[in-house]
Design an enzyme around this catalytic site. Structure first.
Site: not given
Ligand code: GDP
Ligand code: 5AD
Length: 583
Positions: A282-286, A434-435, A101, A431
């Site tokens: 970061n991209p998934c908001g956490e 993958t892990i 992130c 989220p």
């Molecule tokens: P995991 O460790 O691969 O299982 O990742 P998560 O699904 O828990 O995602 C955690 C964070 O990793 C996301 O919020 C993103 O910041 C980053 N991330 C997850 N998947 C991707 C991906 O496919 N590409 C990139 N660039 N970042 C990712």
């Molecule tokens: N804000 C927060 N989380 C988001 N996700 C997709 N779009 C957003 C957003 N705008 C999240 C999904 C899922 C993860 C894979 O990405 O809700 O938890």
């Protein structure tokens, strides 16, 4: 880079064949297209690199390091804990970038905008995801002094970020992922809410509207609110708050976007307010972060934290404590083992030392405890487990602070004079897309997606597999039959099947069948004991109305969630990331 193989006498990793396929595809070292390390070697590589930091930085002796490598190895080989993907992929290798992130600043000049694009490209190449606030960019049609022209506005620049992301594609490991946030009081907010509609120009972004308390108040009072020019900070217009709220709801109803994020609440949780405001995640908001901050994540597998005691299934608090403490030490070490893509990020990260310890397999844990996700009891388990992890994590971070010092920006932080901590944040619910597949666990704190999954095996054939927990329940409680398994494989659910006892139907309830209110209450329960935020999708039936989505936003606000992402079944989805249950 690291050379070495897992000692032959050490236990093999407890991976399913499917998990080994996932690892071989993207995580294990390759040479000329050939995989040249085993999953065990990968775990050993990660454990060694992360443990050896204690020799370099804290002068720990060889013996202690050896023992620590073994502890780290075991915890990962058992699948009790897994760090985020970049750590697995890159530790001890040339890239050496271990964080998932990042948040990068975008200031309002051509130089700074394109600096951010360049820096994002470097981060994407290493497998990290980037988040941005576009709120500081002047609205479209504002004056550009140096040229006498007019500005094109934040949305047009998002398209440039998107194209750059598209072009990088990361040589086959991970594609780029971005979060774009715009404050609800930015003059271009309507364009932003609509920016992913009917086009393929912003496909590499998740988008969220940055909601303010003032805006929510105006929604409740059914009045207008001010639009603010980011340059002057003064009001340049007004919009009706209920109208904007409805436009957001309408778009989320249509295809799940935008999400919303409560900016003021992110800042109430900002541990270092003197260093600046949090504007993005970061991209998934956490993971809310300051500009130029990064964070490394790791998750504990709750599926493995249930044991039988005197004929009853209970939570294994003792092991959960050990794994939590070891995970905090692991993640604190990762901060120093990491090679950061930019010097300024290195400085920010080592100043705050944020880590994000979370969980996966929560739904599996509930199943083992014979508890349905949509119950008061499940909400209680969520709170109890996360409170425990938060408390144990703090104990370990305090111990590390004694031994290694507090995080350098501790003075003036919200912990100053309260408790000495090594890390400005400890917990995050990722989220685990993958892990969780690697660990054969349900993802993050999500319910089961289905009771049967389609898996693509090595030669490309698709196999249907019924959730192993369901199979063992069926055998234990005497309703197993091959017929039933085939039926479930077709349906994906057990709801309404006469052969399956009612209580078992409830325990194996799936995301679509769970009322949005329970999704939100579970999210809120985890948020209560999480320093950062919770990644969660709130599922709705296809028949859900716009008013039901609006109701969900209000509930999330009321229950102190930091944001909300909804998804209505069957609405078209073009998401950057999806937590796939099938591989
Ligand atoms: P995991 O460790 O691969 O299982 O990742 P998560 O699904 O828990 O995602 C955690 C964070 O990793 C996301 O919020 C993103 O910041 C980053 N991330 C997850 N998947 C991707 C991906 O496919 N590409 C990139 N660039 N970042 C990712
Ligand atoms: N804000 C927060 N989380 C988001 N996700 C997709 N779009 C957003 C957003 N705008 C999240 C999904 C899922 C993860 C894979 O990405 O809700 O938890």
């Amino acid at each position: 880079s690291f050379e070495g193989q897992a000692p032959k006498t050490w236990p093999k990793a407890n991976l399913t064949p499917n998990a080994r396929v996932v690892l071989a595809k993207r995580y294990l070292k390759q040479e000329d297209g050939q995989v040249i390390e085993t999953a065990e070697d990968m775990i050993y590589r990660v454990a060694s690199v992360v443990a050896q930091i204690e020799e370099e930085n804290y002068g720990k002796g060889k013996k202690e390091i050896q023992a620590l490598i073994k502890d780290f190895y075991n915890m990962m080989a058992n699948l009790e804990f897994m760090p985020n993907s970049p750590t697995l992929m890159n530790a001890g290798r040339d890239l050496g970038q271990l964080s998932a992130c990042f948040v990068l600043p975008i200031e309002d000049s051509m130089e700074e905008i394109f600096d951010a694009i360049k820096n994002a490209a470097i981060i994407h190449k290493s497998g990290g995801g980037t988040g941005f606030s576009f709120s500081r960019l002047r609205p479209k049609n504002s004056m550009v002094r140096s040229t006498g022209g007019v500005a094109s506005g934040p949305i047009s620049f998002m398209k440039v970020f998107n194209s750059a992301t598209e072009a990088v594609k990361q040589g086959g490991t991970r594609r780029g992922a971005n979060m774009g946030i715009l404050r609800v009081d930015h003059p271009d907010i309507i364009d932003f809410i609509q920016c992913k509609e009917d086009n393929k120009e912003i496909t590499n972004f998740n988008i969220s509207v940055g909601i303010t308390e003032e805006f929510m108040l105006a929604v409740r009072e059914e009045r207008s609110y001010d639009l603010i020019d980011p340059h002057t900070g003064s009001a340049v217009g007004q919009l009706s708050a209920p109208e904007i709220f409805n436009i957001i709801v309408d778009h989320a109803w249509k295809n799940g976007e935008p999400g919303i994020v409560f900016l003021d609440r992110l800042n109430q949780g900002n541990p270092t307010p003197l260093l600046g405001k949090i504007e993005a995640t970061n991209p998934c908001g956490e993971q809310p972060l300051l500009p130029n901050e990064a964070c490394n994540l790791g998750s504990i597998n709750l599926k493995l934290m249930v044991i039988e005691k005197e004929g009853k299934m209970v939570i294994n608090w003792e092991r959960l404590s050990q794994v939590t403490r070891l995970s905090v030490r692991f993640l604190d070490n990762v901060i120093d083992a990491n090679q950061y893509p930019l010097p300024i990020i290195d400085k920010m990260v080592k100043g705050n030392r944020k880590i994000g310890l979370g969980v996966m397999g929560f739904a599996d844990m509930l199943i083992l405890l014979q508890t349905s996700y949509s119950t008061e009891e499940a909400v209680e388990y969520a709170e109890k487990v996360m409170k425990f992890i938060q408390t144990e994590a703090r104990i370990e971070s305090q111990r590390l602070a004694e031994e290694r010092g507090t995080f350098p920006n501790y003075e003036g932080s919200i912990y100053d004079g309260v408790m000495k901590l090594r890390n400005a944040t400890l917990t995050t619910i990722a989220p685990t897309g993958t892990i969780s597949m690697i660990c054969a666990a349900s993802s993050g704190v999500e319910p089961l997606f289905a009771v049967a999954y389609t898996k693509t095996v090595m030669d490309g054939t698709a196999l249907v597999e019924v959730n192993p927990l369901f199979e063992s329940f069926a055998k234990e409680f005497g309703f197993y039959s091959q017929d039933l398994m085939e039926k479930i494989a077709n349906l994906g659910t057990v709801l309404g099947l006469a052969e399956v006892p009612n209580w078992v139907q409830e325990v194996f309830t799936t995301a679509q069948e769970i009322a949005p209110e329970w999704h939100i209450r579970i999210q809120a329960a985890f948020q209560k004991y999480t320093d950062n935020a919770v990644s969660k999708t709130i599922n709705f039936a296809n028949s859900a109305t716009r008013e039901e989505i609006a109701e969900a936003y209000r509930l999330a606000d009321e229950l102190n969630c930091k944001g909300l992402t909804v998804y209505r079944d069957g609405s078209r989805e073009e998401q950057v990331l999806s937590t796939g249950t099938a591989t």
